[in-house]
Design a protein around this motif. Sequence first.
Motif, mmCIF file in Angstrom:
data_model
loop_
_atom_site.group_PDB
_atom_site.id
_atom_site.type_symbol
_atom_site.label_atom_id
_atom_site.label_comp_id
_atom_site.label_asym_id
_atom_site.label_seq_id
_atom_site.Cartn_x
_atom_site.Cartn_y
_atom_site.Cartn_z
ATOM 1 N N GLY A 41 0.811 -1.205 0.000
ATOM 2 C CA GLY A 41 0.000 0.000 0.000
ATOM 3 C C GLY A 41 0.846 1.256 0.000
ATOM 4 N N GLY A 42 2.181 1.099 -0.022
ATOM 5 C CA GLY A 42 3.071 2.246 -0.056
ATOM 6 C C GLY A 42 4.015 2.271 1.126
ATOM 7 N N ALA A 43 4.486 3.469 1.475
ATOM 8 C CA ALA A 43 5.412 3.638 2.596
ATOM 9 C C ALA A 43 4.678 3.452 3.921
ATOM 10 C CB ALA A 43 6.057 5.019 2.532
ATOM 11 N N ARG A 44 5.423 3.091 4.958
ATOM 12 C CA ARG A 44 4.830 2.846 6.277
ATOM 13 C C ARG A 44 4.768 4.149 7.072
ATOM 14 N NH1 ARG A 44 6.845 -2.411 9.310
ATOM 15 N NH2 ARG A 44 6.085 -3.200 7.305
ATOM 16 N N MET A 45 3.570 4.665 7.251
ATOM 17 C CA MET A 45 3.392 5.988 7.845
ATOM 18 C C MET A 45 3.965 6.082 9.255
ATOM 19 S SD MET A 45 -0.659 5.972 8.867
ATOM 20 C CE MET A 45 -0.438 7.117 10.204
ATOM 21 N N GLN A 46 4.006 4.972 9.984
ATOM 22 C CA GLN A 46 4.492 5.003 11.365
ATOM 23 C C GLN A 46 5.993 5.263 11.450
ATOM 24 O OE1 GLN A 46 2.551 2.621 10.087
ATOM 25 N NE2 GLN A 46 0.770 2.304 11.392
ATOM 26 N N GLU A 47 6.675 5.182 10.308
ATOM 27 C CA GLU A 47 8.117 5.438 10.311
ATOM 28 C C GLU A 47 8.472 6.745 9.606
ATOM 29 O OE1 GLU A 47 10.462 2.052 9.211
ATOM 30 O OE2 GLU A 47 9.233 0.668 10.404
ATOM 31 N N THR A 61 1.200 -0.075 -4.871
ATOM 32 C CA THR A 61 0.863 1.346 -4.921
ATOM 33 C C THR A 61 1.873 2.171 -4.108
ATOM 34 O OG1 THR A 61 -0.591 1.154 -2.988
ATOM 35 C CG2 THR A 61 -1.609 0.852 -5.151
ATOM 36 N N GLY A 62 1.691 3.494 -4.165
ATOM 37 C CA GLY A 62 2.438 4.423 -3.326
ATOM 38 C C GLY A 62 3.928 4.439 -3.595
ATOM 39 N N GLY A 63 4.707 4.608 -2.524
ATOM 40 C CA GLY A 63 6.150 4.752 -2.631
ATOM 41 C C GLY A 63 6.856 3.544 -3.203
ATOM 42 N N VAL A 64 6.271 2.367 -3.087
ATOM 43 C CA VAL A 64 6.858 1.170 -3.697
ATOM 44 C C VAL A 64 6.798 1.285 -5.220
ATOM 45 C CG1 VAL A 64 6.597 -1.330 -3.976
ATOM 46 C CG2 VAL A 64 6.392 -0.297 -1.716
ATOM 47 N N THR A 65 5.651 1.726 -5.745
ATOM 48 C CA THR A 65 5.526 1.948 -7.185
ATOM 49 C C THR A 65 6.484 3.038 -7.641
ATOM 50 O OG1 THR A 65 3.184 1.364 -7.042
ATOM 51 C CG2 THR A 65 3.899 2.459 -9.049
ATOM 52 N N LEU A 107 -3.869 -4.303 -9.321
ATOM 53 C CA LEU A 107 -3.974 -2.849 -9.175
ATOM 54 C C LEU A 107 -2.567 -2.287 -9.018
ATOM 55 C CD1 LEU A 107 -5.619 -0.216 -8.665
ATOM 56 C CD2 LEU A 107 -5.574 -0.823 -6.235
ATOM 57 N N ILE A 108 -2.195 -1.371 -9.912
ATOM 58 C CA ILE A 108 -0.843 -0.803 -9.912
ATOM 59 C C ILE A 108 -0.964 0.703 -10.102
ATOM 60 C CG2 ILE A 108 1.420 -0.798 -11.034
ATOM 61 C CD1 ILE A 108 0.587 -3.621 -12.186
ATOM 62 N N GLY A 109 -0.392 1.464 -9.189
ATOM 63 C CA GLY A 109 -0.455 2.908 -9.330
ATOM 64 C C GLY A 109 0.249 3.598 -8.185
ATOM 65 N N PHE A 110 0.270 4.914 -8.237
ATOM 66 C CA PHE A 110 0.860 5.694 -7.149
ATOM 67 C C PHE A 110 -0.246 6.183 -6.215
ATOM 68 C CE2 PHE A 110 2.461 9.775 -5.395
ATOM 69 C CZ PHE A 110 3.431 9.229 -4.572
ATOM 70 N N GLU A 144 -12.019 3.366 -17.892
ATOM 71 C CA GLU A 144 -12.341 2.102 -17.223
ATOM 72 C C GLU A 144 -11.115 1.203 -17.215
ATOM 73 O OE1 GLU A 144 -15.552 -1.588 -17.505
ATOM 74 O OE2 GLU A 144 -15.697 0.126 -18.870
ATOM 75 N N GLY A 145 -10.856 0.582 -16.069
ATOM 76 C CA GLY A 145 -9.694 -0.298 -15.950
ATOM 77 C C GLY A 145 -8.389 0.433 -15.722
ATOM 78 N N PHE A 146 -8.459 1.748 -15.517
ATOM 79 C CA PHE A 146 -7.267 2.535 -15.241
ATOM 80 C C PHE A 146 -6.550 1.974 -14.013
ATOM 81 C CE2 PHE A 146 -5.242 6.237 -13.181
ATOM 82 C CZ PHE A 146 -4.456 6.700 -14.230
#
Length: 284
Positions: A163-169, A203-207, A224-227, A243-245
Amino acid sequence: MSWLDRVRNSLPFIAKRETQDTLWHKCPGCSQMIFIKEYEENLSVCPKCGHHGRIGPKARFVQIFDEASWTTLPTPQVADDPLRFRDSKKYTDRIKAARASTGEQDALINASGRILGRKAVVGVQDFAFMGGSMGLGVGAAFVEGARKAIAERAPYVIFTAAGGARMQEGILSLMQMPKTTVAIAELKEAGLPYIVVLTDPTTGGVTASYAMLGDVQISEPGALIGFAGQRVIENTIREKLPEGFQRAEYLLDHGMLDMVVERKNLRETLGQLIGYLCEEKAAA
């Protein structure tokens, strides 16, 4: 006593049958109920609609590596709570819960083994571990996996799910983006392939970092792939997205992926790619 109570009391007692809670799986794609054994035998892919379910590192290693050819690499030790973060729960409590539920130390696990007889180091992100979020542990594990690949003169294959970067860090999690990018540069300098397999969701920072820097970009169907999220983008540009974005097939059509491969064909595809990318270098 009512007539219903009299009838009920006159019937022979039948003990409640004890059944497992996991006999059936409800497919998120088509909402059909699937017998769990059938679902697992089909590599956690719905036999009715083809929806690819999320799986963890252990299941992925079994599917990808040659039988009895792989060993899990030690998980790097990092500070559990460098910022002493707390929201509705302590961050340390969230980590303990994630470790208890998954049996893993963090969201990225590496293993070394063979795919169709060819050496490879494979890293797998586990979305079940705090959404596969990228923190100090994930960054350290990625670097360890890349350097193990260099030591073994093998490609590094990463299966992303986050889901991206870990907000707790906080900022420390964002620092993992350049850190992993440097590790990829080390792989390229050593002349070794870096192969990315994007799974649902990435998603997020990993992408924004190591998920899009592969020599070959592969995805499972429907991932699902995106920022940013689709609604965030629509609210920003004030337009309706196609559609399908942000799905794998859309990204393949628009040049962001090299191929979309069904799970049943991934092992063979990766083995062939490693053969194409590594054997000529070995011969040279």
